[in-house]
Design an enzyme around this catalytic site. Sequence first.
Site, mmCIF file in Angstrom:
data_model
loop_
_atom_site.group_PDB
_atom_site.id
_atom_site.type_symbol
_atom_site.label_atom_id
_atom_site.label_comp_id
_atom_site.label_asym_id
_atom_site.label_seq_id
_atom_site.Cartn_x
_atom_site.Cartn_y
_atom_site.Cartn_z
ATOM 1 C CG HIS A 1 -6.776 4.726 19.094
ATOM 2 N ND1 HIS A 1 -5.909 3.785 18.613
ATOM 3 C CD2 HIS A 1 -7.134 5.480 18.025
ATOM 4 C CE1 HIS A 1 -5.752 3.959 17.305
ATOM 5 N NE2 HIS A 1 -6.488 4.978 16.922
ATOM 6 N N GLY B 1 -0.363 4.735 -0.830
ATOM 7 C CA GLY B 1 -1.508 5.255 -0.071
ATOM 8 C C GLY B 1 -1.181 6.357 0.923
ATOM 9 C CG ASP B 2 -3.965 9.531 3.242
ATOM 10 O OD1 ASP B 2 -3.602 10.360 2.397
ATOM 11 O OD2 ASP B 2 -4.509 9.814 4.329
ATOM 12 N N GLY C 1 0.853 -1.192 0.000
ATOM 13 C CA GLY C 1 0.000 0.000 0.000
ATOM 14 C C GLY C 1 0.887 1.240 0.000
ATOM 15 C CB ALA C 2 4.316 1.714 -1.334
ATOM 16 C CD GLU D 1 -9.110 13.506 14.851
ATOM 17 O OE1 GLU D 1 -8.063 12.886 14.706
ATOM 18 O OE2 GLU D 1 -10.116 13.260 14.165
ATOM 19 C CE LYS E 1 -0.616 11.600 1.000
ATOM 20 N NZ LYS E 1 -1.425 11.990 -0.081
ATOM 21 C CG LEU F 1 -1.006 0.263 22.803
ATOM 22 C CD1 LEU F 1 -1.059 -1.210 22.465
ATOM 23 C CD2 LEU F 1 -1.092 0.464 24.319
ATOM 24 C CE1 TYR G 1 -4.012 18.875 32.746
ATOM 25 C CE2 TYR G 1 -5.479 19.288 34.592
ATOM 26 C CZ TYR G 1 -5.279 19.118 33.231
ATOM 27 O OH TYR G 1 -6.338 19.192 32.368
HETATM 28 N N1 LIG Z 1 -0.104 21.496 32.560
HETATM 29 C C1 LIG Z 1 -1.046 22.053 31.864
HETATM 30 O O1 LIG Z 1 -0.856 22.347 30.677
HETATM 31 C C2 LIG Z 1 -2.350 22.278 32.492
HETATM 32 C C3 LIG Z 1 -3.355 22.760 31.708
HETATM 33 N N2 LIG Z 1 -4.575 22.981 32.240
HETATM 34 C C4 LIG Z 1 -5.576 23.440 31.309
HETATM 35 O O2 LIG Z 1 -6.585 24.131 31.990
HETATM 36 C C5 LIG Z 1 -7.821 23.946 31.317
HETATM 37 C C6 LIG Z 1 -8.881 23.457 32.285
HETATM 38 O O3 LIG Z 1 -8.459 22.274 32.930
HETATM 39 P P1 LIG Z 1 -9.349 20.975 33.000
HETATM 40 O O4 LIG Z 1 -8.658 19.950 33.752
HETATM 41 O O5 LIG Z 1 -9.780 20.604 31.647
HETATM 42 O O6 LIG Z 1 -10.531 21.459 33.860
HETATM 43 P P2 LIG Z 1 -12.055 21.823 33.505
HETATM 44 O O7 LIG Z 1 -12.674 22.022 34.827
HETATM 45 O O8 LIG Z 1 -12.146 22.878 32.494
HETATM 46 O O9 LIG Z 1 -12.636 20.506 32.834
HETATM 47 C C7 LIG Z 1 -12.673 19.332 33.555
HETATM 48 C C8 LIG Z 1 -13.537 18.315 32.868
HETATM 49 O O10 LIG Z 1 -14.868 18.782 32.832
HETATM 50 C C9 LIG Z 1 -15.396 18.651 31.549
HETATM 51 N N3 LIG Z 1 -16.311 19.748 31.264
HETATM 52 C C10 LIG Z 1 -16.039 20.975 30.757
HETATM 53 N N4 LIG Z 1 -17.167 21.676 30.629
HETATM 54 C C11 LIG Z 1 -18.170 20.888 31.072
HETATM 55 C C12 LIG Z 1 -19.559 21.035 31.190
HETATM 56 N N5 LIG Z 1 -20.158 22.162 30.835
HETATM 57 N N6 LIG Z 1 -20.278 20.019 31.686
HETATM 58 C C13 LIG Z 1 -19.686 18.873 32.048
HETATM 59 N N7 LIG Z 1 -18.373 18.668 31.948
HETATM 60 C C14 LIG Z 1 -17.618 19.665 31.463
HETATM 61 C C15 LIG Z 1 -14.213 18.701 30.629
HETATM 62 O O11 LIG Z 1 -14.621 18.034 29.478
HETATM 63 P P3 LIG Z 1 -14.239 18.522 28.019
HETATM 64 O O12 LIG Z 1 -12.881 17.986 27.837
HETATM 65 O O13 LIG Z 1 -15.221 17.879 27.131
HETATM 66 O O14 LIG Z 1 -14.302 19.992 27.938
HETATM 67 C C16 LIG Z 1 -13.174 17.974 31.444
HETATM 68 O O15 LIG Z 1 -13.321 16.592 31.318
HETATM 69 C C17 LIG Z 1 -7.590 22.918 30.236
HETATM 70 O O16 LIG Z 1 -7.448 23.587 29.011
HETATM 71 C C18 LIG Z 1 -6.309 22.287 30.640
HETATM 72 O O17 LIG Z 1 -5.589 21.789 29.561
HETATM 73 C C19 LIG Z 1 -4.842 22.739 33.537
HETATM 74 C C20 LIG Z 1 -3.857 22.291 34.375
HETATM 75 C C21 LIG Z 1 -2.517 22.027 33.914
HETATM 76 O O1 LIG Z 2 -6.624 5.843 14.352
HETATM 77 C C1 LIG Z 2 -7.004 6.981 14.154
HETATM 78 O O2 LIG Z 2 -6.399 7.983 14.823
HETATM 79 C C2 LIG Z 2 -6.453 9.308 14.326
HETATM 80 C C3 LIG Z 2 -5.994 10.211 15.470
HETATM 81 O O3 LIG Z 2 -4.665 9.914 15.778
HETATM 82 P P1 LIG Z 2 -3.794 10.996 16.551
HETATM 83 O O4 LIG Z 2 -2.504 10.314 16.776
HETATM 84 O O5 LIG Z 2 -3.694 12.195 15.648
HETATM 85 O O6 LIG Z 2 -4.515 11.332 17.796
HETATM 86 C C4 LIG Z 2 -7.821 9.674 13.845
HETATM 87 O O7 LIG Z 2 -7.810 10.945 13.212
HETATM 88 C C5 LIG Z 2 -8.309 8.646 12.834
HETATM 89 O O8 LIG Z 2 -9.653 8.918 12.488
HETATM 90 C C6 LIG Z 2 -8.230 7.264 13.410
HETATM 91 O O9 LIG Z 2 -8.467 6.299 12.393
#
Ligand SMILES: NC(=O)C1=CN([C@@H]2O[C@H](COP(=O)(O)OP(=O)(O)OC[C@H]3O[C@@H](n4cnc5c(N)ncnc54)[C@H](OP(=O)(O)O)[C@@H]3O)[C@@H](O)[C@H]2O)C=CC1
Ligand SMILES: O=C1O[C@H](COP(=O)(O)O)[C@@H](O)[C@H](O)[C@H]1O
Length: 576
Positions: free
Chosen positions: A325, A102-103, A99-100, A301, A106, A265, A464
Amino acid sequence: MLSSCFSAVSEQEESALFSPPEAKNHLRSPRQESLGGILSFSSESVPSPSDSTADTMDPLAVHDDCNQKGLELLIKSLKKIQVEYQSGQGCTHIFTIFGASGDLAKKKIYPTMWALYRDSLIPENTQVFGYARSDLKVEDIRKKCEPYIKLKSGEEETFEKFWAANQYVRGTYDKRTDFEHLNHALTRAEDNKRENNRIFYLALPSSVFMESTKHIRETCMAERGWTRVIIEKPFGYDADSSEKLSKHLSGLFTEEQLYRIDHYLGKEMVQNLMTLRFANNLYTRSWDRDSIASVTITFKEPFGTQGRGGYFDQSGIIRDILQNHLLQILCLAAMEKPASTSPDDIRDEKVKVLKTIPAITIEDCVLGQYVGDPNGKDEDSKLGYKDDDTVPKDSVTPTYAALVLRINNERWEGVPFIMRAGKALNERKAELRIQYRDVPGNIFSKTPSRNELVLRVQPNEAIYCKMMNKSPGMSFTMEESELDLTYRNRYADAKLPEAYERLILDVFVGSQMHFVRTDELREAWRIFTPILHKIEGEKVQPIPYKYGTRGPKEADELAAKNNFVYTGTYSWNSDL
Ligand SMILES: NC(=O)C1=CN([C@@H]2O[C@H](COP(=O)(O)OP(=O)(O)OC[C@H]3O[C@@H](n4cnc5c(N)ncnc54)[C@H](OP(=O)(O)O)[C@@H]3O)[C@@H](O)[C@H]2O)C=CC1
Ligand SMILES: O=C1O[C@H](COP(=O)(O)O)[C@@H](O)[C@H](O)[C@H]1O
C-alpha cells in the site's frame, strides 16, 4: 460487436459506442436512480451516434474534469454494455468468489458486488457464484454478509433480486473434479447464444493459490468470452516465493487476464495523486529535490490485530502495509509524468522509479511491537500483541515499522522518503506529507516553519498546505495557517465509492491501471526482501510501544535524522 463486451474500449471503438440509437430510451431503470454522483446511465447521458459533441454533453463532467482518459473510457464502456444488453446483444457475466465463506468475502467482496449491482454499474444479468469448502447455502452467505451491508429504504426489492442472482457451489481447492463441477454449474447458468465472460476472485489463503489457479485454467475458462482472475495479496512472501508464484501464474494466464489487487489503489485520494501532480503547474515545478526536504507516507490504525494475530504473525507490518500500500503511494508521488494515462504508461513509470530505489538497510529501519496499556480505555487496548492467543509468546514480528527509502535519480537524490505504519496507535490515518525546504535568506525576525503539503487519504479526505501567513490585523507578525481543501466541505454531495467498488468495476471494464503488474511486484520485493530476511533471520527485537500511542520515539528520531522537522507549533481550528 459482441467481442467488445466489457473489454477496455479503444479510441477507435469510441465512435461506435453509442449505437443503437433506439436503445436510448430504455436505459433508465429504477436501480439507476440510487446512484449518487458516480456514474449514471441516465437517458440524457447517452448522446446520439451523430452527436459530435458527445464528450462535452456528458453530464458526468466530474470525470472529464479529471482528464483521465481511463475513466472516460470506463464510462463509455459501461454505457456501451448497457446499450448492447438492452438491445438483446450483450454478453453475460459470472463473478465467482473463491473463499466465499471467508472474512474478506463477507466484509468486502459481496458488499461490493451488491453496491455495483444496486448502482447499475454492472449489467443486470450479472450472476455471482460463491465457492468454498463449507456446506453452505446462499441464505447462509447472505446472513454472514448482512451486517456489512447498509440497506437504504427503497432498496429492498433490488436486494432480493441481487441475492436471487447468487448461487453457491461447494468444493475443495485441490480436486480437479470439484472445479469441473463448478464449471458445469457456470455453464448451466450461462446463455449459450451469447458471449459469456467469467471473473474469478481469489479471496483465499496464499497456500491454495497455486492449485486453485491451475484448476481454474484447466477446467473453468470461458469458452465464448473472456476470463479474468483477481488475486489478493500476499503475492508471495519474499522475492523468491513471489517470483515462483508469478512464473506459475504467467504459465497459466496472460498479463491481461491477471488483476493483482492493492485496494489502496482504489482510494479516492490515491487516485487523485496523478491529477494533483500533473494537472497543477503550481506543484509540477516544485516537485523535486530543489524544493522538497523529505516525504513521509504514514499509515496508522488505532486497533491491534483483533484475533487476526495468527495471520499477521506470518506477515508482519512490512508485508502487510509498507511493501504494497505505502509503496504504491510512493510510486505515484515520485514517478515521472507518464507519456499518457494508459495503464501501461503509468505502470512503466512506476517500475522506472522503483528501479532507482536501493534495497532498504537496517540502519534505515525502526521496528516496534505493541504492548497492552493497563489503563487502556477498553479491553482491547489492555492487551498487547503477544497476549493474542494465536501469537507465539516469543514473537518478534513487528506491528510497527518506520523505514527510509532513497530514490537515486535526478529528481529525488538526497530526499528521504520515510514510510511509517503501525497497528494499535493513537489514531486512524493514512497520508502523504511533502515537507518543503526552509526558506532561504529569511528576512523576518522569526524563522518561518516549513511548508507542508498533506494529502490525507483517510479518514476525511483532504488536501491541505501548511503555510506562513501574516497575522490578520495591525500586527505584522506571522503565523502558521493553511490552504485547506477538505472534501466534505468542498464536495459535500459527492459520493465517494469504496476502493473495492472502483477496482472490481475496473476488472469488468478491463482497465488494469490500478492493478499491480508482474515487473512492478518484482521490484517491490527486490527493495524489501533483504531487510525482511535480515530482521527475520537475526530475530531483530522490536521496540515495545504502548497501545494507543504514536509508536516508538526512535521512529521520530529516524525521521528527524532524515530531514523531517517537527516544531509542534501548528494548530488546526477543527471547528471550521
Ligand atoms: N482539512 C483538514 O481536515 C485539516 C486537518 N488538520 C488537522 O490538524 C491536525 C494537525 O495537523 P498536522 O498536519 O498533522 O500537523 P502536526 O504538526 O500535528 O503534525 C505534523 C507531522 O508531525 C508529526 N508529529 C507529531 N508529533 C510529533 C512529535 N512529537 N515528533 C515528531 N513528529 C511528530 C506527525 O506525525 P503523526 O502523524 O505520527 O502524529 C505529522 O506527521 C491533524 O489532526 C490534522 O488532521 C490540519 C489541516 C487541515
Ligand atoms: O491490507 C490491509 O489493509 C487494512 C487497512 O485497510 P484500510 O482500507 O482500512 O485502510 C489493514 O487493516 C490490514 O491489516 C491489511 O492487511
